[in-house]
Write an enzyme that holds these catalytic residues in place. Structure first.
Site, PDB file in Angstrom:
ATOM      1  N   ARG A 246       1.442   1.850   5.872  1.00  0.00           N
ATOM      2  CA  ARG A 246       0.310   0.905   5.915  1.00  0.00           C
ATOM      3  C   ARG A 246       0.690  -0.464   5.359  1.00  0.00           C
ATOM      4  O   ARG A 246       1.580  -0.574   4.519  1.00  0.00           O
ATOM      5  CB  ARG A 246      -0.853   1.447   5.078  1.00  0.00           C
ATOM      6  CG  ARG A 246      -1.670   2.490   5.809  1.00  0.00           C
ATOM      7  CD  ARG A 246      -2.661   3.127   4.882  1.00  0.00           C
ATOM      8  NE  ARG A 246      -1.974   3.940   3.887  1.00  0.00           N
ATOM      9  CZ  ARG A 246      -2.561   4.509   2.847  1.00  0.00           C
ATOM     10  NH1 ARG A 246      -3.854   4.323   2.637  1.00  0.00           N
ATOM     11  NH2 ARG A 246      -1.874   5.239   2.020  1.00  0.00           N
TER      12      ARG A 246
ATOM     13  N   THR B 220       6.336   5.548  -2.177  1.00  0.00           N
ATOM     14  CA  THR B 220       7.702   5.543  -2.690  1.00  0.00           C
ATOM     15  C   THR B 220       8.475   6.743  -2.144  1.00  0.00           C
ATOM     16  O   THR B 220       9.646   6.626  -1.751  1.00  0.00           O
ATOM     17  CB  THR B 220       7.651   5.558  -4.232  1.00  0.00           C
ATOM     18  OG1 THR B 220       6.828   4.460  -4.647  1.00  0.00           O
ATOM     19  CG2 THR B 220       9.013   5.402  -4.838  1.00  0.00           C
TER      20      THR B 220
ATOM     21  N   PHE C 109      -4.473   9.073  -0.036  1.00  0.00           N
ATOM     22  CA  PHE C 109      -5.097  10.042  -0.937  1.00  0.00           C
ATOM     23  C   PHE C 109      -4.382  11.410  -0.919  1.00  0.00           C
ATOM     24  O   PHE C 109      -3.247  11.512  -0.460  1.00  0.00           O
ATOM     25  CB  PHE C 109      -6.581  10.220  -0.598  1.00  0.00           C
ATOM     26  CG  PHE C 109      -7.445   9.022  -0.938  1.00  0.00           C
ATOM     27  CD1 PHE C 109      -6.955   7.950  -1.675  1.00  0.00           C
ATOM     28  CD2 PHE C 109      -8.774   8.985  -0.537  1.00  0.00           C
ATOM     29  CE1 PHE C 109      -7.765   6.864  -2.006  1.00  0.00           C
ATOM     30  CE2 PHE C 109      -9.586   7.905  -0.855  1.00  0.00           C
ATOM     31  CZ  PHE C 109      -9.084   6.850  -1.595  1.00  0.00           C
TER      32      PHE C 109
ATOM     33  N   TRP D 297      12.965   6.762  -6.784  1.00  0.00           N
ATOM     34  CA  TRP D 297      12.539   5.561  -7.531  1.00  0.00           C
ATOM     35  C   TRP D 297      13.738   5.008  -8.303  1.00  0.00           C
ATOM     36  O   TRP D 297      13.998   3.812  -8.262  1.00  0.00           O
ATOM     37  CB  TRP D 297      11.383   5.912  -8.493  1.00  0.00           C
ATOM     38  CG  TRP D 297      10.726   4.680  -9.054  1.00  0.00           C
ATOM     39  CD1 TRP D 297       9.617   4.055  -8.577  1.00  0.00           C
ATOM     40  CD2 TRP D 297      11.150   3.917 -10.197  1.00  0.00           C
ATOM     41  NE1 TRP D 297       9.332   2.941  -9.330  1.00  0.00           N
ATOM     42  CE2 TRP D 297      10.251   2.826 -10.326  1.00  0.00           C
ATOM     43  CE3 TRP D 297      12.207   4.027 -11.118  1.00  0.00           C
ATOM     44  CZ2 TRP D 297      10.361   1.874 -11.348  1.00  0.00           C
ATOM     45  CZ3 TRP D 297      12.328   3.074 -12.125  1.00  0.00           C
ATOM     46  CH2 TRP D 297      11.404   2.014 -12.235  1.00  0.00           C
TER      47      TRP D 297
ATOM     48  N   PHE E 108       9.355  11.569 -12.859  1.00  0.00           N
ATOM     49  CA  PHE E 108       9.046  10.442 -13.742  1.00  0.00           C
ATOM     50  C   PHE E 108       9.880  10.587 -15.005  1.00  0.00           C
ATOM     51  O   PHE E 108      10.263  11.694 -15.375  1.00  0.00           O
ATOM     52  CB  PHE E 108       7.550  10.432 -14.075  1.00  0.00           C
ATOM     53  CG  PHE E 108       6.722   9.803 -12.987  1.00  0.00           C
ATOM     54  CD1 PHE E 108       6.553  10.455 -11.782  1.00  0.00           C
ATOM     55  CD2 PHE E 108       6.147   8.554 -13.154  1.00  0.00           C
ATOM     56  CE1 PHE E 108       5.811   9.879 -10.756  1.00  0.00           C
ATOM     57  CE2 PHE E 108       5.414   7.968 -12.133  1.00  0.00           C
ATOM     58  CZ  PHE E 108       5.241   8.625 -10.938  1.00  0.00           C
TER      59      PHE E 108
ATOM     60  N   LYS F 128       3.306   8.505  -3.169  1.00  0.00           N
ATOM     61  CA  LYS F 128       3.484   8.894  -1.756  1.00  0.00           C
ATOM     62  C   LYS F 128       4.292   7.849  -0.996  1.00  0.00           C
ATOM     63  O   LYS F 128       5.194   8.188  -0.242  1.00  0.00           O
ATOM     64  CB  LYS F 128       2.118   9.019  -1.059  1.00  0.00           C
ATOM     65  CG  LYS F 128       1.430  10.351  -1.229  1.00  0.00           C
ATOM     66  CD  LYS F 128       0.274  10.511  -0.259  1.00  0.00           C
ATOM     67  CE  LYS F 128      -0.681   9.351  -0.260  1.00  0.00           C
ATOM     68  NZ  LYS F 128      -1.432   9.157  -1.492  1.00  0.00           N
TER      69      LYS F 128
ATOM     70  N   LYS G 230      -4.305  -2.973  -9.135  1.00  0.00           N
ATOM     71  CA  LYS G 230      -3.345  -1.932  -8.763  1.00  0.00           C
ATOM     72  C   LYS G 230      -1.978  -2.488  -8.370  1.00  0.00           C
ATOM     73  O   LYS G 230      -0.980  -1.784  -8.421  1.00  0.00           O
ATOM     74  CB  LYS G 230      -3.928  -1.107  -7.607  1.00  0.00           C
ATOM     75  CG  LYS G 230      -3.467   0.334  -7.604  1.00  0.00           C
ATOM     76  CD  LYS G 230      -4.047   1.087  -6.424  1.00  0.00           C
ATOM     77  CE  LYS G 230      -3.078   2.166  -5.985  1.00  0.00           C
ATOM     78  NZ  LYS G 230      -3.162   2.510  -4.589  1.00  0.00           N
TER      79      LYS G 230
ATOM     80  N   ALA H 211      -8.943   4.981   3.021  1.00  0.00           N
ATOM     81  CA  ALA H 211      -8.753   6.424   3.186  1.00  0.00           C
ATOM     82  C   ALA H 211     -10.046   7.202   2.948  1.00  0.00           C
ATOM     83  O   ALA H 211     -10.048   8.417   3.030  1.00  0.00           O
ATOM     84  CB  ALA H 211      -7.660   6.915   2.244  1.00  0.00           C
TER      85      ALA H 211
END
Lengths: 575, 575
Positions: free
Chosen positions: B106, B74, B313, B422, B394, B72, B117, B285
């Site tokens: 954020r 990215t 989320f 990306w 991806f 999200k 992470k 979240a």
């Protein structure tokens, strides 16, 4: 509204870029934090250190204080402003310049800001500004230090939780988590509760951030690499078979250094009179060495013909640690030492009770000289330095008291001048500036003392011997009492290879002795060492001689209750 | 070295003053933090809001994610860069402008940075920079929030220690201290130990700072005055006779606001392609609403023709809270919603196991569409919004899968485009930008849905009724199970006057239901509410439906072990 905040908020600040330009640092080299604060990156400081001759270093220290404090920070600011005012007046009169001055001071902790004592940005017309920013987490250095410290603690407990392959003894963990607040309820805690997913239970506690070894390291580090190296050496705990577990062992040094990378560059602000001031780092003056960062002091020396800096508490604690610990790791040595005295502190050490300190009493004032004279003698004889006394004037001082004090001190053979920077800024400290200039000139002409750095002990002395030398030379103690349990800990430090570290004594600032009720210049008392702690990264052994509070509490009515912000963002209630 | 950090460190950043000038904010109005970060003061934003028409708001949300995340952040960055790239190309071709885009995201927490992470500044060629600064305590906002929170906790315990005149029940204290680290050992603690001087003993625990109500408040506040007002309302504890004890009661609101004063101004940085990006605030979240600050979103709308922002989320949690909570307190409403989907998440919801997600499986991918379609239907039917699907590509996605997904979604009646930001930055998101522009145009032409803000419930509904409506409309649940103890707590909240607050559901993000193993679009399940908590200052009731961890732990081998800094200050090991 407090008078200090009122004066600070009425001040007209220059852009920090202009302040930096005034000492030859181009805007491009700064890292601004708003328009009136900036960090000066370490590569910039290194370049300037290579290009310029370092300025003279003036250390501001004090006689043993009263609980109200004698105004060391205010005097440091006033002296720097006074030196610059003198320089400006000379220039205006077409006389030879005396050189510009730059300050180096500690950053205030939020503990006293929200507790009882208030901020620490000077007072009256001798302040560093923006006062609210400096007092309210400033450029975030203390938070970076807290995060780095707490990351190490979290990684250690995490290591134990995930199998404890290093065999850390949970009863022998030395690092505490920290917070930059007075938070009594965190002094004694148990953590790791709640079952399998809550970690391994153990007894613990929190310190205030200024009491952490990371803070001491931050203030002694001479480069990013030195910082990383010192952090690596912190002994976090011992194993069940009594081997030290360091930050390097748990792999936290890199991440801790990353958290501190930006913070390590000194913060530049200004006084009310636009004197450049580096405000950076602020370790406790008891369980640590109580001075601003080495990098800030060196930055002030690089940019100023005069660098004025301060050491916490009285000269027996602050100056001793500045000289025995900080100067040696920084490769610096003061040219002049300014000892702050007040009529009320002299009377206090002459036996007057706190309630009566505002009543004229020349006799008691002179009786209290014994305390000040001892500090002056130590600075001259133990360290070979040139002291100057600044008699910081308070409204209740009478002219007779001040005149008698000055006359007495001059007879004692020291330059002594009244100073009124609180009321009049740099103009009120012109005589003090002149005295400092004269003392430095005398020293440089060769008629003064020699300029070789000295310690009050040898590094090769055993820790006990170091303590004995400090106790007898600095505190006038008759002996040192080291209980066998403490002696055993010292033997262990020696066996682990830490025997040649300097010692850092934690004791009361109100007496030369470890008993706060012994005023004046007590002699022959015994220094009792209750405990010792190792700060392997900072590079000293702490000897605890008295009740040392590493997590203060808030009073019944904390200052925080009176601090507020209006809708326009104007802060009120800070003092 | 990680590819993200390598790309970020190779980037050529513009001065933040130049970025600000590009959207009409003069240098004089900025508060710089170094040369590539700045805060934009609230009075400046207020002035601009009065002068300009707000830009269109694009909310980026997602289908129910896999544990790896669907990108999200990215996508938000790529979409904003794509909108700006389209605008530049139009200008270069002499075509009508499509308008400039500004991001609002954020701030990352240090917990995941040092844990497992990694950071949260985007990835690949869709990143915000300076990446290291953004990930490593940035401009200090989270530290200010931690200090404000911890000051309230310290003042409450101090009040109890000094006589407890408010009669606070130490068994009914709701505020926890916080730290911005994953520190499992602090989950369950006892504090106040050590006797008379250590405070009053009680059971306690720490949360990570992003889980604090102060963080949620910080992100919902619309002004400094609103911030102070909300902080005042936080219910810290209850008395023995069950009366709420608020921040106002212990006199902490002013000092907390003073600590947060500077932090409240949104932080401006840039993407790799120099799109202005506000990165500000970052509440959880689950137990909070999971969006950047209202002030940052409004700043992006004030400065951009397009404002792109994100909600945490999947859409059932993030978009629901964005729409039901944040937009209403901010006075904003999105023009377009971009729903991020991935071939692997579609396959996951179609029943493919994690290990097999990289194997082509068109059938499973189509089976997983049920999840995405439900989110799209909710956005259209419950909220009256115009969704656009961004199929975030991806390397393992096959062309057949992507083509089938796009074809299916277009048949479903939604704009759907593959996006490759990306790998290619804004250029890889041009189709997505065009889809968003077309959706907004359609909406504005009146052929789209109506533009009135809607909630999934009425504020006048009882808390139980609000939960039932969210459960049935958003989660496809058959019912809500509220145990009697929880119902009693809700009755108490209503009696205390909090009945009209919105609810904020904390449940797993991996399923529409509260059972993470129920993939796809499960129907008829029961939402079990295990507990409820009041966030009176943030202005919502939290309904806890599942295991919610408010203090994460570090893994056996935390990322922190691999983060380092070289002697020149270059950081390595961040990802």
């Amino acid at each position: 509204m407090s008078i200090d905040l009122e004066i600070a908020q009425a001040a007209s600040l220059k852009r920090i870029t202009e302040i930096a330009e005034s000492v030859g640092v181009p805007t491009e080299d700064l890292v601004p934090y708003g328009w009136t604060k900036a960090k000066v990156p370490l590569p910039v400081l290194e370049r300037i250190e290579q290009e310029r001759t370092p300025g003279r270093l003036v250390l501001v220290t004090a006689m043993s204080p009263t609980p109200a404090g004698e105004g060391k920070t205010t005097t440091s600011i006033g002296l720097a402003d006074g030196l610059n005012e003198r320089n400006r007046r000379r220039a205006a009169a077409g006389e030879p310049a005396t050189g510009n001055a730059v300050l180096a001071l500690r950053e205030p902790s939020l503990g006293p800001v929200f507790g009882m004592k208030g901020g620490a940005a000077g007072g009256g017309y001798a302040q560093v500004v923006p006062m609210e920013d400096i007092n309210l987490h400033f450029t975030g250095d203390f938070n970076a230090i807290a995060l780095a410290n707490n990351l190490a603690a979290a990684m250690l407990d995490n290591h134990i939780h995930h199998g404890n392959s290093l065999d850390v003894d949970v009863r022998r963990i030395h690092i505490k988590r920290v917070v930059d607040l007075n938070d009594r309820a965190l002094r004694g805690t148990t953590i790791g509760l709640g079952g399998l997913n809550g970690g391994v239970p153990r007894e613990d506690g929190f310190d205030i951030v200024v009491a952490s070894e990371v803070m001491a390291i931050f203030c002694l580090a001479t480069s990013l690499a030195d910082l990383r190296e010192r952090l690596s050496r912190i002994v976090l705990a011992h194993t069940r078979d009594r081997k030290p577990v360091t930050v390097a062992d748990i792999g936290a040094a890199g991440a801790m250094t990353a958290l501190l990378r930006d913070a390590l560059a000194p913060n530049l602000v200004q006084t009310l009179e636009h004197t450049p001031a580096f405000i950076h780092g602020g370790p406790f003056a008891n369980i640590a060495h109580g001075c601003n960062s080495v990098l800030a002091t060196r930055a002030a020396m690089a940019l100023g013909d005069w660098a004025v800096t301060e050491a916490g508490f009285g000269a027996d604690l602050g100056a001793e640690k500045f000289l025995d610990i900080k100067t040696q790791s920084a490769g610096i040595w003061p040219d002049v030492v300014c000892v702050v005295a007040t009529v009320r502190a002299l009377k206090y050490h002459g036996g007057v009770e706190k309630a009566d300190l505002e009543t004229e009493n020349v006799e008691a004032m002179l009786a209290g000289m014994a305390n000040l004279e001892h500090h002056l003698t130590v600075l001259r004889e133990v360290y070979g330095l040139t002291p100057v006394v600044s008699l910081n004037r308070f409204p209740s001082d009478t002219d007779a008291e001040v005149a008698a004090a000055v006359a007495h001190l001059r007879e004692f053979g020291v330059r002594a001048v009244p100073a009124e920077h609180w009321a009049h800024g740099g103009e009120g400290a012109l005589d003090l500036a002149d005295a400092v200039i004269a003392a430095a000139a005398e020293r440089e002409s060769g008629s003064g003392e020699d300029r070789t750095p000295r310690r009050s002990y040898e590094l090769s002395d055993s820790p006990e011997e170091k303590l004995r030398k400090i106790a007898s030379r600095i505190y006038r103690a008759g002996g040192v009492d080291i209980p066998s349990s403490v002696a055993a800990k010292l033997r262990r430090f020696v066996a682990e290879g830490y025997g040649e570290l300097p010692v850092c004594v934690a004791k009361t600032q109100y007496s030369l002795s470890s008993d706060p009720s012994l005023r004046g210049a007590p002699e022959g008392h015994t220094l009792t060492v209750r405990d010792v702690r190792l700060s392997a990264g900072a590079g000293f052994i702490v000897a605890i001689c008295g009740d040392i509070m590493t997590m203060p509490g808030l009073p019944a009515s904390p200052s925080a209750e009176r601090i507020d912000v209006d809708a326009e963002g104007q802060i009120t209630g800070l003092f």
